[in-house]
Design a protein around this motif. Structure first.
Motif, PDB file in Angstrom:
ATOM      1  N   ALA A  74      -2.832  -5.658 -37.627  1.00 26.79           N
ATOM      2  CA  ALA A  74      -3.703  -5.020 -36.448  1.00 26.79           C
ATOM      3  C   ALA A  74      -3.609  -6.462 -35.458  1.00 26.79           C
ATOM      4  O   ALA A  74      -3.288  -5.789 -34.278  1.00 26.79           O
ATOM      5  CB  ALA A  74      -5.021  -4.690 -36.998  1.00 26.79           C
ATOM      6  N   VAL A  75      -3.692  -7.357 -35.921  1.00 22.82           N
ATOM      7  CA  VAL A  75      -3.780  -8.652 -34.873  1.00 22.82           C
ATOM      8  C   VAL A  75      -2.420  -8.929 -34.602  1.00 22.82           C
ATOM      9  O   VAL A  75      -2.029  -8.971 -33.189  1.00 22.82           O
ATOM     10  CB  VAL A  75      -4.413  -9.780 -35.729  1.00 22.82           C
ATOM     11  CG1 VAL A  75      -4.137 -11.149 -34.747  1.00 22.82           C
ATOM     12  CG2 VAL A  75      -5.834  -9.711 -35.953  1.00 22.82           C
ATOM     13  N   ASN A  76      -1.423  -8.531 -35.217  1.00 20.58           N
ATOM     14  CA  ASN A  76       0.072  -8.631 -34.974  1.00 20.58           C
ATOM     15  C   ASN A  76       0.264  -7.664 -33.811  1.00 20.58           C
ATOM     16  O   ASN A  76       0.935  -8.076 -32.725  1.00 20.58           O
ATOM     17  CB  ASN A  76       1.079  -8.417 -35.992  1.00 20.58           C
ATOM     18  CG  ASN A  76       1.035  -9.686 -37.002  1.00 20.58           C
ATOM     19  OD1 ASN A  76       0.638 -10.675 -36.889  1.00 20.58           O
ATOM     20  ND2 ASN A  76       1.505  -9.256 -38.359  1.00 20.58           N
ATOM     21  N   VAL A  77      -0.090  -6.290 -34.002  1.00 20.03           N
ATOM     22  CA  VAL A  77       0.188  -5.351 -33.079  1.00 20.03           C
ATOM     23  C   VAL A  77      -0.445  -5.556 -31.734  1.00 20.03           C
ATOM     24  O   VAL A  77       0.000  -5.230 -30.636  1.00 20.03           O
ATOM     25  CB  VAL A  77       0.014  -3.912 -33.616  1.00 20.03           C
ATOM     26  CG1 VAL A  77      -0.245  -3.003 -32.828  1.00 20.03           C
ATOM     27  CG2 VAL A  77       0.780  -3.687 -34.951  1.00 20.03           C
ATOM     28  N   PHE A  78      -1.921  -5.961 -31.684  1.00 22.20           N
ATOM     29  CA  PHE A  78      -2.720  -6.043 -30.788  1.00 22.20           C
ATOM     30  C   PHE A  78      -2.142  -7.054 -29.872  1.00 22.20           C
ATOM     31  O   PHE A  78      -1.968  -7.095 -28.650  1.00 22.20           O
ATOM     32  CB  PHE A  78      -4.214  -6.490 -31.279  1.00 22.20           C
ATOM     33  CG  PHE A  78      -5.194  -6.561 -29.925  1.00 22.20           C
ATOM     34  CD1 PHE A  78      -5.215  -5.082 -29.500  1.00 22.20           C
ATOM     35  CD2 PHE A  78      -5.628  -7.506 -29.295  1.00 22.20           C
ATOM     36  CE1 PHE A  78      -5.848  -5.063 -28.191  1.00 22.20           C
ATOM     37  CE2 PHE A  78      -6.756  -7.451 -28.403  1.00 22.20           C
ATOM     38  CZ  PHE A  78      -6.731  -6.061 -27.691  1.00 22.20           C
ATOM     39  N   SER A  79      -1.686  -8.280 -30.597  1.00 19.34           N
ATOM     40  CA  SER A  79      -0.865  -9.279 -29.676  1.00 19.34           C
ATOM     41  C   SER A  79       0.312  -8.843 -28.978  1.00 19.34           C
ATOM     42  O   SER A  79       0.447  -9.128 -27.852  1.00 19.34           O
ATOM     43  CB  SER A  79      -0.596 -10.528 -30.532  1.00 19.34           C
ATOM     44  OG  SER A  79       0.066 -11.592 -29.914  1.00 19.34           O
ATOM     45  N   ASP A  80       1.111  -8.163 -29.591  1.00 22.33           N
ATOM     46  CA  ASP A  80       2.188  -7.601 -28.874  1.00 22.33           C
ATOM     47  C   ASP A  80       1.591  -6.637 -27.506  1.00 22.33           C
ATOM     48  O   ASP A  80       2.457  -6.690 -26.459  1.00 22.33           O
ATOM     49  CB  ASP A  80       2.990  -6.657 -29.909  1.00 22.33           C
ATOM     50  CG  ASP A  80       3.549  -7.118 -30.965  1.00 22.33           C
ATOM     51  OD1 ASP A  80       3.746  -8.514 -30.802  1.00 22.33           O
ATOM     52  OD2 ASP A  80       4.160  -6.677 -31.956  1.00 22.33           O
ATOM     53  N   SER A  81       0.913  -5.850 -27.894  1.00 25.22           N
ATOM     54  CA  SER A  81       0.287  -5.197 -26.773  1.00 25.22           C
ATOM     55  C   SER A  81      -0.316  -6.029 -25.397  1.00 25.22           C
ATOM     56  O   SER A  81       0.120  -5.481 -24.484  1.00 25.22           O
ATOM     57  CB  SER A  81      -0.732  -3.977 -27.277  1.00 25.22           C
ATOM     58  OG  SER A  81      -2.026  -4.527 -27.577  1.00 25.22           O
ATOM     59  N   VAL A  82      -1.121  -6.789 -26.029  1.00 27.23           N
ATOM     60  CA  VAL A  82      -1.624  -7.715 -25.003  1.00 27.23           C
ATOM     61  C   VAL A  82      -0.538  -8.373 -24.134  1.00 27.23           C
ATOM     62  O   VAL A  82      -0.452  -8.461 -22.956  1.00 27.23           O
ATOM     63  CB  VAL A  82      -2.594  -8.931 -25.702  1.00 27.23           C
ATOM     64  CG1 VAL A  82      -2.948  -9.662 -24.325  1.00 27.23           C
ATOM     65  CG2 VAL A  82      -3.945  -8.175 -25.809  1.00 27.23           C
ATOM     66  N   GLY A  83       0.655  -8.712 -24.848  1.00 18.23           N
ATOM     67  CA  GLY A  83       1.807  -9.347 -24.249  1.00 18.23           C
ATOM     68  C   GLY A  83       2.435  -8.483 -23.166  1.00 18.23           C
ATOM     69  O   GLY A  83       2.821  -8.639 -22.023  1.00 18.23           O
ATOM     70  N   ALA A  84       2.496  -6.962 -23.772  1.00 18.26           N
ATOM     71  CA  ALA A  84       3.095  -6.081 -22.833  1.00 18.26           C
ATOM     72  C   ALA A  84       2.295  -5.961 -21.800  1.00 18.26           C
ATOM     73  O   ALA A  84       2.940  -5.828 -20.303  1.00 18.26           O
ATOM     74  CB  ALA A  84       3.110  -4.672 -23.470  1.00 18.26           C
ATOM     75  N   VAL A  85       0.908  -5.858 -21.748  1.00 16.93           N
ATOM     76  CA  VAL A  85       0.281  -5.751 -20.622  1.00 16.93           C
ATOM     77  C   VAL A  85       0.117  -7.290 -19.404  1.00 16.93           C
ATOM     78  O   VAL A  85       0.179  -6.798 -18.353  1.00 16.93           O
ATOM     79  CB  VAL A  85      -1.225  -5.532 -20.832  1.00 16.93           C
ATOM     80  CG1 VAL A  85      -2.253  -5.674 -19.917  1.00 16.93           C
ATOM     81  CG2 VAL A  85      -1.428  -4.233 -21.448  1.00 16.93           C
ATOM     82  N   THR A  86       0.200  -8.302 -20.290  1.00 17.49           N
ATOM     83  CA  THR A  86      -0.025  -9.196 -19.392  1.00 17.49           C
ATOM     84  C   THR A  86       1.450  -9.631 -18.568  1.00 17.49           C
ATOM     85  O   THR A  86       1.586  -9.742 -17.466  1.00 17.49           O
ATOM     86  CB  THR A  86      -0.225 -10.488 -20.315  1.00 17.49           C
ATOM     87  OG1 THR A  86      -1.121 -10.169 -21.072  1.00 17.49           O
ATOM     88  CG2 THR A  86      -0.327 -12.003 -19.710  1.00 17.49           C
ATOM     89  N   ILE A  87       2.645  -9.011 -19.337  1.00 14.39           N
ATOM     90  CA  ILE A  87       3.864  -9.412 -18.841  1.00 14.39           C
ATOM     91  C   ILE A  87       3.900  -8.451 -17.510  1.00 14.39           C
ATOM     92  O   ILE A  87       4.503  -8.494 -16.398  1.00 14.39           O
ATOM     93  CB  ILE A  87       5.076  -9.364 -19.672  1.00 14.39           C
ATOM     94  CG1 ILE A  87       4.829 -10.590 -20.238  1.00 14.39           C
ATOM     95  CG2 ILE A  87       6.270  -9.085 -18.943  1.00 14.39           C
ATOM     96  CD1 ILE A  87       5.537 -10.580 -21.660  1.00 14.39           C
ATOM     97  N   ALA A  88       3.479  -7.275 -17.652  1.00 13.12           N
ATOM     98  CA  ALA A  88       3.694  -6.039 -16.724  1.00 13.12           C
ATOM     99  C   ALA A  88       2.779  -6.465 -15.565  1.00 13.12           C
ATOM    100  O   ALA A  88       3.320  -6.347 -14.462  1.00 13.12           O
ATOM    101  CB  ALA A  88       2.969  -4.679 -17.505  1.00 13.12           C
ATOM    102  N   ARG A  89       1.538  -6.944 -15.765  1.00 11.28           N
ATOM    103  CA  ARG A  89       0.963  -7.466 -14.589  1.00 11.28           C
ATOM    104  C   ARG A  89       1.539  -8.673 -13.909  1.00 11.28           C
ATOM    105  O   ARG A  89       1.303  -8.496 -12.506  1.00 11.28           O
ATOM    106  CB  ARG A  89      -0.539  -7.866 -15.159  1.00 11.28           C
ATOM    107  CG  ARG A  89      -1.446  -6.663 -15.603  1.00 11.28           C
ATOM    108  CD  ARG A  89      -2.113  -5.753 -14.420  1.00 11.28           C
ATOM    109  NE  ARG A  89      -3.000  -6.456 -13.831  1.00 11.28           N
ATOM    110  CZ  ARG A  89      -3.320  -6.457 -12.461  1.00 11.28           C
ATOM    111  NH1 ARG A  89      -2.324  -5.711 -11.821  1.00 11.28           N
ATOM    112  NH2 ARG A  89      -4.129  -6.992 -11.942  1.00 11.28           N
ATOM    113  N   THR A  90       2.125  -9.652 -14.652  1.00  8.29           N
ATOM    114  CA  THR A  90       2.703 -10.624 -13.844  1.00  8.29           C
ATOM    115  C   THR A  90       3.875 -10.233 -13.012  1.00  8.29           C
ATOM    116  O   THR A  90       4.304 -10.762 -12.409  1.00  8.29           O
ATOM    117  CB  THR A  90       2.956 -12.016 -14.695  1.00  8.29           C
ATOM    118  OG1 THR A  90       3.658 -11.474 -15.765  1.00  8.29           O
ATOM    119  CG2 THR A  90       1.661 -12.366 -15.660  1.00  8.29           C
TER     120      THR A  90
END
Ligand code: ASP
Length: 494
Positions: A465-481
């Motif tokens: 679950a932590v692995n998947v959450f980190s991927d999703s946080v990466g997607a959101v962070t990169i999308a925002r930047t």
């Protein structure tokens, strides 16, 4: 937006769970599955013959549970669900990446920003993996779960004076799972980037090669305007649309699949663990190890990730947790980040509002190479095993563990128990770095791997679950930047 994927509360569907939003349905599935699993486990423990010796009761109960009709039924339901998810992965990953790269728009200076996107993605993966491993290192040093005090008041490893043959059965299972893996196998990550046979890579679910080839196909499609290229693009779009339709169908069945997965897993685990007398022997050490791993994973999940969302992505973390609920519950139930990928992609695009361009690139790559939970766990587990043998690692040796944990987590496949292979690699590297005489003649650090088997499945569920959450946080962070404005309502205070 897909109605099933709305983030509203269950009151909307009243007492009809099939009308509830998906994550509430999945949560209900998890609870029902847990109830059935407990029932199977308790029943199996009660069936063990009184004449079975204490040390064999766990194995006997586990066997009874896993041979019961109830287990076989729920295991089948769970397997069909996981296979449905896996069925989608190859067409989903390839078509979404091809389309995302082929449709990259050119900026004024003629560039597409693809290099920048890649750089940010890899930078995020590296940074969060290092943070998670350091977190694991701090917790395992603080708690020292593998150390205990002997009668004379000396600090010793929890295996001191124990007969290691107690792990002989597990050792065989270790060999079966990790057979022949060497430290150099890490280099295979690079080999896999160029699959010699695309069909074989697809058949074996080797995503890294597929991702690279899909990027190449998308890149060359973006360069050609002719009719043949247009036909390929239209065909790819058609396959993508079909895949999404099938994904929706599989997602609708997720609550049932999760009942099956949790019932079978919990039933078997309960039966194996509860009567296991190794739990008494090492109870403080093993439970402290499991507790420490969960604590470190929780800090990463509840503190590090939201801080990134808040200060780097500048979005509201609570909204992101809610958006990712179906993917997190699926990851927890399947213990496989690869199998969860279709759900992760749906959640990140439909619920968190990340563009397909960013999600299609960041998430498949993340499910393959970015494993924060796994890297953290590898570090905690390797140091715990060293402690259990009474070895306190020097700073340099701990540094070696950190580096190998980060590197091996890249190569770990997104399937259940895959970390065990990486932990073997780490322990082998540490053993080579130990001064002669640190361990009794003939004893290998790897033989302590049996200690991890007791809690492997529950910890696997949490770290996935932590692995998947980190991927999703990466997607959101990169999308925002990248300047995307539709992500999670856009601002931390909205
Ligand atoms: N089960 C994990 C995943 O799929 C890998 C592991 O840590 O074993 O992400």
């Amino acid at each position: 937006m897909n109605e099933m994927l709305s983030t509203e509360n269950p009151r909307k569907g009243g007492l009809a769970p099939w009308r509830w939003p998906l994550h509430w349905q999945i949560l209900l599935g998890l609870i029902i599955g847990a109830g059935i699993g407990l029932w199977i486990g308790v029943w199996a423990v009660g069936q063990v013959d009184a004449s079975v010796p204490a040390e064999a009761r766990g194995a006997a109960a586990g066997k009874i549970a896993s041979e019961s009709y109830a287990y076989l039924f729920f295991d089948l339901v769970g397997d069909i669900f996981i296979q449905g998810l896996k069925l989608i992965i190859v067409p989903l990953v390839t078509t979404s990446i091809i389309l995302a790269v082929a449709n990259l728009t050119k900026h004024g200076d003629g560039s597409t920003g693809f290099g920048r996107l890649t750089g940010k993605t890899l930078g995020y993966y590296a940074a969060t993996s290092v943070i998670s491993v350091l977190l694991g290192l701090a917790v395992v040093n603080l708690l020292s779960p593998g150390l205990t005090t002997d009668d004379a008041g000396q600090t010793v490893g929890i295996l001191e004076g124990q007969d290691l043959s107690a792990f002989a059965g597990d050792q065989q299972a270790v060999d079966e799972k990790v057979g022949g893996k060497q430290a150099t196998d890490f280099l295979d990550v690079f080999r896999e980037m160029v699959p010699p046979n695309l069909i074989e890579a697809a058949a074996q679910g080797k995503l890294l090669g597929l991702i690279i080839v899909s990027i190449l196909i998308g890149f060359f499609l973006s360069k050609s305007d002719g009719e043949p290229a247009r036909v390929v693009k239209t065909f790819t779009q058609g396959v993508y649309d079909l895949t999404m339709a099938i994904t929706d169908l599989v997602l609708k069945l997720a609550p049932l699949g999760i009942i099956g997965l949790i019932a079978a897993t919990l039933g078997e685990q309960y039966a194996k663990l509860v009567p296991d007398d190794r739990l008494d022997t090492f109870v403080s050490g093993l439970t402290m190890f499991a507790g420490g791993a969960v604590l470190a994973l929780a800090i990463h999940f509840f503190i590090v990730m939201p801080l990134i969302l808040l200060f780097v992505a500048r979005v509201n973390p609570i909204r992101h947790y809610r958006a990712m609920m179906p993917a997190l519950l699926t990851a927890f139930s399947t213990a496989s980040s690869s199998a969860t990928l279709p759900v992760t992609m749906e959640c990140v695009e439909d619920r968190a509002g990340v563009s397909r361009k960013t999600a299609s690139f960041v998430l498949p790559l993340g499910a393959t190479v970015n494993m924060d939970g796994t890297a953290l766990y590898e570090c905690v587990a390797a140091i715990f095993i060293c402690q259990a043998f009474g070895i306190e690692l020097t700073f340099a040796q701990q540094f070696l563990v950190v580096i190998t944990a980060v590197l091996t987590s890249i190569g770990v496949a997104g399937v259940p128990s895959a970390s065990l292979v990486a932990i073997v690699v780490i322990l082998t590297a540490v053993q080579d770095a130990l001064p002669a005489g640190s361990l009794p003649e003939g004893v290998l650090l790897v033989s302590g791997l049996g200690l991890l088997f007791v809690f492997d499945r529950p910890l696997d569920m949490v770290r996935t679950a932590v692995n998947v959450f980190s991927d999703s946080v990466g997607a959101v962070t990169i999308a925002r930047t990248e300047g995307e404005t539709d992500v999670l309502g856009d601002s931390p205070d909205s």
